[in-house]
Design a protein around this motif. Structure first.
Motif, mmCIF file in Angstrom:
data_model
loop_
_atom_site.group_PDB
_atom_site.id
_atom_site.type_symbol
_atom_site.label_atom_id
_atom_site.label_comp_id
_atom_site.label_asym_id
_atom_site.label_seq_id
_atom_site.Cartn_x
_atom_site.Cartn_y
_atom_site.Cartn_z
ATOM 1 N N LEU A 120 0.863 -1.185 0.000
ATOM 2 C CA LEU A 120 0.000 0.000 0.000
ATOM 3 C C LEU A 120 0.896 1.230 0.000
ATOM 4 N N ALA A 121 0.620 2.176 -0.914
ATOM 5 C CA ALA A 121 1.449 3.382 -1.010
ATOM 6 C C ALA A 121 1.189 4.318 0.166
ATOM 7 N N PRO A 122 2.231 5.044 0.597
ATOM 8 C CA PRO A 122 1.977 6.070 1.609
ATOM 9 C C PRO A 122 1.134 7.174 0.984
ATOM 10 N N MET A 123 0.059 7.574 1.654
ATOM 11 C CA MET A 123 -0.768 8.666 1.122
ATOM 12 C C MET A 123 -1.210 9.576 2.273
ATOM 13 N N ALA A 124 -0.839 10.853 2.149
ATOM 14 C CA ALA A 124 -1.173 11.824 3.190
ATOM 15 C C ALA A 124 -2.686 11.909 3.347
ATOM 16 N N GLU A 125 -3.138 11.898 4.579
ATOM 17 C CA GLU A 125 -4.554 11.953 4.923
ATOM 18 C C GLU A 125 -5.355 10.768 4.420
ATOM 19 N N GLU A 159 1.538 7.633 6.243
ATOM 20 C CA GLU A 159 1.667 8.805 5.397
ATOM 21 C C GLU A 159 2.983 9.495 5.769
ATOM 22 N N MET A 160 3.433 10.437 4.941
ATOM 23 C CA MET A 160 4.733 11.062 5.215
ATOM 24 C C MET A 160 4.689 11.864 6.516
ATOM 25 N N VAL A 161 5.725 11.675 7.310
ATOM 26 C CA VAL A 161 5.801 12.313 8.625
ATOM 27 C C VAL A 161 6.956 13.320 8.594
ATOM 28 N N ILE A 181 7.483 3.448 8.359
ATOM 29 C CA ILE A 181 7.214 4.876 8.559
ATOM 30 C C ILE A 181 7.930 5.644 7.457
ATOM 31 N N GLN A 182 7.190 6.522 6.789
ATOM 32 C CA GLN A 182 7.851 7.368 5.799
ATOM 33 C C GLN A 182 8.127 8.741 6.399
ATOM 34 N N ILE A 183 9.348 9.218 6.251
ATOM 35 C CA ILE A 183 9.677 10.549 6.761
ATOM 36 C C ILE A 183 10.022 11.484 5.606
ATOM 37 N N ILE A 232 12.266 7.053 3.013
ATOM 38 C CA ILE A 232 12.551 8.482 2.831
ATOM 39 C C ILE A 232 11.766 8.991 1.626
ATOM 40 N N ASN A 233 11.005 10.040 1.852
ATOM 41 C CA ASN A 233 10.200 10.614 0.769
ATOM 42 C C ASN A 233 11.072 11.534 -0.083
ATOM 43 N N ALA A 234 11.283 11.118 -1.339
ATOM 44 C CA ALA A 234 12.031 11.978 -2.257
ATOM 45 C C ALA A 234 11.193 12.177 -3.522
ATOM 46 N N VAL A 271 13.898 4.203 -0.128
ATOM 47 C CA VAL A 271 13.669 5.560 -0.654
ATOM 48 C C VAL A 271 12.579 5.486 -1.716
ATOM 49 N N LYS A 272 11.675 6.470 -1.684
ATOM 50 C CA LYS A 272 10.625 6.527 -2.722
ATOM 51 C C LYS A 272 10.888 7.755 -3.593
ATOM 52 N N ILE A 273 11.116 7.486 -4.876
ATOM 53 C CA ILE A 273 11.454 8.572 -5.800
ATOM 54 C C ILE A 273 10.419 8.667 -6.916
ATOM 55 N N GLN A 282 3.208 15.882 -11.694
ATOM 56 C CA GLN A 282 2.329 15.650 -10.548
ATOM 57 C C GLN A 282 1.566 14.343 -10.752
ATOM 58 N N TYR A 283 0.252 14.406 -11.092
ATOM 59 C CA TYR A 283 -0.491 13.155 -11.317
ATOM 60 C C TYR A 283 -1.029 13.076 -12.748
ATOM 61 N N SER A 284 -0.545 13.962 -13.648
ATOM 62 C CA SER A 284 -1.062 13.953 -15.015
ATOM 63 C C SER A 284 -0.321 12.915 -15.850
ATOM 64 N N ALA A 330 7.708 -1.057 -8.236
ATOM 65 C CA ALA A 330 7.101 -0.184 -9.255
ATOM 66 C C ALA A 330 5.815 0.413 -8.717
ATOM 67 N N ASN A 331 5.617 1.688 -9.023
ATOM 68 C CA ASN A 331 4.424 2.382 -8.538
ATOM 69 C C ASN A 331 3.901 3.317 -9.628
ATOM 70 N N GLY A 332 2.591 3.357 -9.741
ATOM 71 C CA GLY A 332 1.947 4.297 -10.658
ATOM 72 C C GLY A 332 0.916 3.624 -11.531
ATOM 73 N N ASP A 333 -0.345 3.997 -11.307
ATOM 74 C CA ASP A 333 -1.468 3.603 -12.185
ATOM 75 C C ASP A 333 -1.837 2.122 -12.126
ATOM 76 N N ILE A 334 -1.401 1.400 -11.116
ATOM 77 C CA ILE A 334 -1.747 -0.029 -11.062
ATOM 78 C C ILE A 334 -3.131 -0.156 -10.438
ATOM 79 N N ILE A 360 0.600 0.222 -4.599
ATOM 80 C CA ILE A 360 -0.691 0.687 -5.112
ATOM 81 C C ILE A 360 -1.217 1.827 -4.241
ATOM 82 N N GLY A 361 -1.576 2.927 -4.874
ATOM 83 C CA GLY A 361 -2.047 4.092 -4.138
ATOM 84 C C GLY A 361 -3.516 4.377 -4.381
ATOM 85 N N ARG A 362 -3.781 5.242 -5.362
ATOM 86 C CA ARG A 362 -5.153 5.749 -5.523
ATOM 87 C C ARG A 362 -6.189 4.655 -5.731
ATOM 88 N N ALA A 363 -5.822 3.589 -6.430
ATOM 89 C CA ALA A 363 -6.817 2.542 -6.690
ATOM 90 C C ALA A 363 -7.245 1.838 -5.404
HETATM 91 C C1 LIG Z 1 -3.945 11.705 -1.588
HETATM 92 C C2 LIG Z 1 -2.520 11.289 -1.878
HETATM 93 C C3 LIG Z 1 -1.567 11.460 -0.906
HETATM 94 C C4 LIG Z 1 -0.240 11.057 -1.138
HETATM 95 N N1 LIG Z 1 0.671 11.183 -0.140
HETATM 96 C C5 LIG Z 1 1.923 10.667 -0.305
HETATM 97 C C6 LIG Z 1 2.849 10.625 0.776
HETATM 98 O O1 LIG Z 1 2.561 11.021 1.909
HETATM 99 N N2 LIG Z 1 4.093 10.098 0.513
HETATM 100 C C7 LIG Z 1 4.449 9.616 -0.719
HETATM 101 O O2 LIG Z 1 5.576 9.149 -0.910
HETATM 102 N N3 LIG Z 1 3.577 9.641 -1.742
HETATM 103 C C8 LIG Z 1 2.331 10.134 -1.555
HETATM 104 N N4 LIG Z 1 1.433 10.060 -2.581
HETATM 105 C C9 LIG Z 1 1.824 9.411 -3.837
HETATM 106 C C10 LIG Z 1 1.468 7.917 -3.803
HETATM 107 O O3 LIG Z 1 2.196 7.247 -2.801
HETATM 108 C C11 LIG Z 1 1.767 7.255 -5.169
HETATM 109 O O4 LIG Z 1 3.133 7.389 -5.432
HETATM 110 C C12 LIG Z 1 0.997 7.888 -6.311
HETATM 111 O O5 LIG Z 1 -0.362 8.093 -5.973
HETATM 112 C C13 LIG Z 1 1.077 7.005 -7.575
HETATM 113 O O6 LIG Z 1 0.549 5.731 -7.338
HETATM 114 P P1 LIG Z 1 -0.948 5.315 -7.816
HETATM 115 O O7 LIG Z 1 -1.029 5.611 -9.290
HETATM 116 O O8 LIG Z 1 -1.082 3.872 -7.473
HETATM 117 O O9 LIG Z 1 -1.891 6.220 -7.058
HETATM 118 C C14 LIG Z 1 0.116 10.501 -2.378
HETATM 119 C C15 LIG Z 1 -0.861 10.337 -3.353
HETATM 120 C C16 LIG Z 1 -2.162 10.717 -3.127
HETATM 121 C C17 LIG Z 1 -3.193 10.514 -4.195
#
Ligand SMILES: Cc1cc2nc3c(=O)[nH]c(=O)nc-3n(C[C@H](O)[C@H](O)[C@H](O)COP(=O)(O)O)c2cc1C
Length: 314
Positions: free
Chosen positions: A14-19, A40-42, A69-71, A97-99, A139-141, A175-177, A198-202, A222-225
């Motif tokens: 599960l991807a780190p996602m703020a809030e 989520e990132m701290v 924990i992601q910082i 580490i959030n990069a 590290v997440k880049i 960004q997310y485009s 690998a991360n993005g759009d899965i 996996i994040g948004r999905a």
């Molecule tokens: C609401 C939201 C919050 C996010 N917060 C973080 C975060 O705290 N740390 C981080 O590394 N990435 C954050 N991301 C990025 C996701 O971890 C992920 O890299 C990105 O959404 C792409 O993956 P996906 O296509 O599966 O969503 C966030 C993304 C979203 C949509």
């Protein structure tokens, strides 16, 4: 999948996602097939200032099992100190580490994806954090437009002691485009010996299998999905096992994961700290009648109220 000395139960993270990825949400996802989850990132400076909210973001409990924990931050010394404190007080199995964060608010401070533009500083951060903790550091880049530049950075991070790298295949500018470009992961995987994620759009089993095959990566993040659809992990795991795509989560499944999530929020004392209406709305995405349901949420008073409204939707 193994990261340093830490063995994960599988390769779907599960991807780190703020809030989004608070403790309750992470537990719901772990129960539904996520192999591992990060907070989520701290803010590392906030940890050094004993900020209560940041400590809470970094907290877990036995229900979750191992977690990461992601910082984020901009200084090797403060990030290393914060990582050491978090290791001692919160016992994560991995520090990430959030990069990659593209938010102008974070970049302005020199943190998040800004660190990719200062590769030597990022390398130093990784080195110092690795020295200050006993757990593996990852590290997440994001990516550069130029694939070889992304590979060069990843290789620098491996040399600095990173135990794994997660790559979101978009540039910070994007960004997310657009779409995630997983070619970067493929090339990094060819070059490095540490695990690459690998991360993005899965968002389904077929694409997950394609990314695994194309990149040769060790894991998928996996994040948004997964927002409002924690069953995605078990569906993808089932596809990877059987090659058969499961039907998307129906209203009953969404209702049951929402109910479980809300009850866990309450149990962990997090229900007053988050926007219940917004969080609950994730679970209705794509369902018939979800728009009016989301409108009706604006005045919800209690968790029971939300559950009974969701019952009416199904
Ligand atoms: C609401 C939201 C919050 C996010 N917060 C973080 C975060 O705290 N740390 C981080 O590394 N990435 C954050 N991301 C990025 C996701 O971890 C992920 O890299 C990105 O959404 C792409 O993956 P996906 O296509 O599966 O969503 C966030 C993304 C979203 C949509």
């Amino acid at each position: 999948m193994q990261i340093g000395k830490v063995r994960l139960g599988g390769n779907l993270l599960l991807a780190p996602m703020a809030e989004v990825t608070n403790l309750a949400y992470r537990v719901v996802c772990r129960r539904r097939g996520a192999s591992f989850a990060f907070t989520e990132m701290v803010n590392s400076d906030a940890i050094l200032h004993s900020n209560r909210k940041s400590y809470q973001m970094a907290s877990s409990c036995a229900d979750e099992g191992i977690f990461g924990i992601q910082i984020f931050g901009n200084s090797p010394v403060s990030m290393a100190k914060a990582a050491g404190i978090l290791e001692n007080t919160r016992s994560p199995s991995i520090i990430d580490i959030n990069a990659g964060c593209p938010s102008p608010r974070i970049r302005k401070t020199g943190a998040g994806s800004m660190l990719m533009e200062k590769a030597d500083l990022l390398e130093n951060i990784v080195r110092c954090v690795v020295e200050s903790v006993t757990v593996p550091v990852t590290v997440k880049i994001r990516v550069f437009r130029d694939v070889s530049q992304t590979v060069e950075l990843a290789s620098q991070l491996e040399n600095a002691g990173a135990s794994a790298i997660t790559v979101h295949g978009r540039t910070a500018m994007q960004q997310y485009s657009g779409v995630a470009d997983h070619l970067h992961v493929r090339r990094i995987k060819e070059e490095l010996s540490i695990p690459v994620i690998a991360n993005g759009d899965i968002s389904d089993g077929a694409f997950a299998a394609q990314v695994l095959e194309y990149t040769g990566c060790d894991g998928l993040m996996i994040g948004r999905a997964a927002m409002g659809d924690p069953d995605i992990f078990s569906r993808i795991a089932a596809f990877l096992e059987s090659g058969v795509e499961s039907p998307p989560a129906d209203c009953d499944q969404r209702k049951s994961s929402l109910e479980e999530y809300l009850k866990l929020l309450e149990a962990y004392g997090l229900d007053k700290k988050i926007n219940l209406a917004a969080n609950s709305a994730w679970f209705t995405r794509g369902l018939a009648g979800s728009r009016s349901f989301r409108k009706s949420f604006q005045d919800v008073k209690s968790i029971d109220d939300i559950i009974s409204r969701m019952e009416m939707l199904c």
